[in-house]
Design a protein around this motif. Sequence first.
Motif, PDB file in Angstrom:
ATOM      1  N   SER A  73       2.107   6.712  -6.745  1.00  0.00           N
ATOM      2  CA  SER A  73       1.087   7.692  -7.123  1.00  0.00           C
ATOM      3  C   SER A  73       1.605   9.117  -6.942  1.00  0.00           C
ATOM      4  CB  SER A  73      -0.173   7.479  -6.287  1.00  0.00           C
ATOM      5  OG  SER A  73      -1.155   8.451  -6.581  1.00  0.00           O
ATOM      6  N   ALA A  74       2.309   9.361  -5.825  1.00  0.00           N
ATOM      7  CA  ALA A  74       2.871  10.699  -5.579  1.00  0.00           C
ATOM      8  C   ALA A  74       3.912  11.053  -6.641  1.00  0.00           C
ATOM      9  CB  ALA A  74       3.486  10.756  -4.184  1.00  0.00           C
TER      10      ALA A  74
ATOM     11  N   ILE B 111       0.837  -1.202   0.000  1.00  0.00           N
ATOM     12  CA  ILE B 111       0.000   0.000   0.000  1.00  0.00           C
ATOM     13  C   ILE B 111       0.872   1.253   0.000  1.00  0.00           C
ATOM     14  CG2 ILE B 111      -1.598   1.372   1.407  1.00  0.00           C
ATOM     15  CD1 ILE B 111      -2.948  -1.223   2.231  1.00  0.00           C
ATOM     16  N   ASN B 112       1.907   1.259   0.847  1.00  0.00           N
ATOM     17  CA  ASN B 112       2.812   2.405   0.900  1.00  0.00           C
ATOM     18  C   ASN B 112       3.560   2.584  -0.423  1.00  0.00           C
ATOM     19  OD1 ASN B 112       2.162   3.108   3.552  1.00  0.00           O
ATOM     20  ND2 ASN B 112       3.711   1.748   4.418  1.00  0.00           N
TER      21      ASN B 112
ATOM     22  N   ALA C  65       2.411   1.741  -3.339  1.00  0.00           N
ATOM     23  CA  ALA C  65       1.449   2.276  -4.298  1.00  0.00           C
ATOM     24  C   ALA C  65       1.243   3.766  -4.101  1.00  0.00           C
ATOM     25  CB  ALA C  65       0.118   1.533  -4.162  1.00  0.00           C
ATOM     26  N   ARG C  66       1.183   4.198  -2.830  1.00  0.00           N
ATOM     27  CA  ARG C  66       1.041   5.625  -2.552  1.00  0.00           C
ATOM     28  C   ARG C  66       2.254   6.407  -3.047  1.00  0.00           C
ATOM     29  NH1 ARG C  66      -1.255   5.410   3.692  1.00  0.00           N
ATOM     30  NH2 ARG C  66      -3.415   4.825   3.174  1.00  0.00           N
ATOM     31  N   GLN C  67       3.445   5.848  -2.827  1.00  0.00           N
ATOM     32  CA  GLN C  67       4.665   6.513  -3.277  1.00  0.00           C
ATOM     33  C   GLN C  67       4.689   6.636  -4.798  1.00  0.00           C
ATOM     34  OE1 GLN C  67       8.253   4.579  -1.983  1.00  0.00           O
ATOM     35  NE2 GLN C  67       9.595   5.929  -3.153  1.00  0.00           N
TER      36      GLN C  67
END
Length: 205
Positions: free
Chosen positions: A77-78, A70-71, A73-75
């Motif tokens: 995306s950012a 999840i982390n 994926a967030r990275q």
Amino acid sequence: MKKFLDHLRLTVWTADFAWRVFTAIIIFAGSTTAAFLAYGKTLLLKFGISIWLGFILIIALLLSIIFYFINKARQASAETRLYNKLALEPSSINPLLNNFENKIIPMHSLTLPSSQLHQHKLFRNCKFVGPGVVAIVGSNITNCSFNDIADILILPDPFKSTGVTVFMNCTLDSCEFIKVTLMLPKESAAQLSKLPGVTVATYSK
């Protein structure tokens, strides 16, 4: 227009497909969890507390792996949002103007014919795109964001600069700094350090 509609159809199809996959995972996870707990109860009665501790460790490991992805994926995306901003077409900039609104400003486009000092200027809803270095002195900074910037450097008092863009007694409202190094007085740097993703360089004697 046709390309836009095709892109819109692809986006809608992708979102719908992702939602179906997510729903299937939830249903599968629910039934699997129930079966897993029933089986775990049988093993608990047979082998005692040690097997239950083993189940807890396995669940903790699985959760750690899930949160890791999840982390990631967030990275990703950012980083995608950042690259999209960097890919925006820069605005045509006249560095001699006093007011800049809704502009994408590469830092090199602010170069002046002589001293790199911008005084009493207004920047509203602008994106400053690096690489570049800017010293901000006596200016009003409100509702600004900072993306992928280096540590803020503390300016001495008094200071002299050369080859560095300087904003003195300017207004920066709702602007974004991307890949730009900031140089600020100690008090201003302390205020900005309260914002997410902003750190101030420290020096050891």
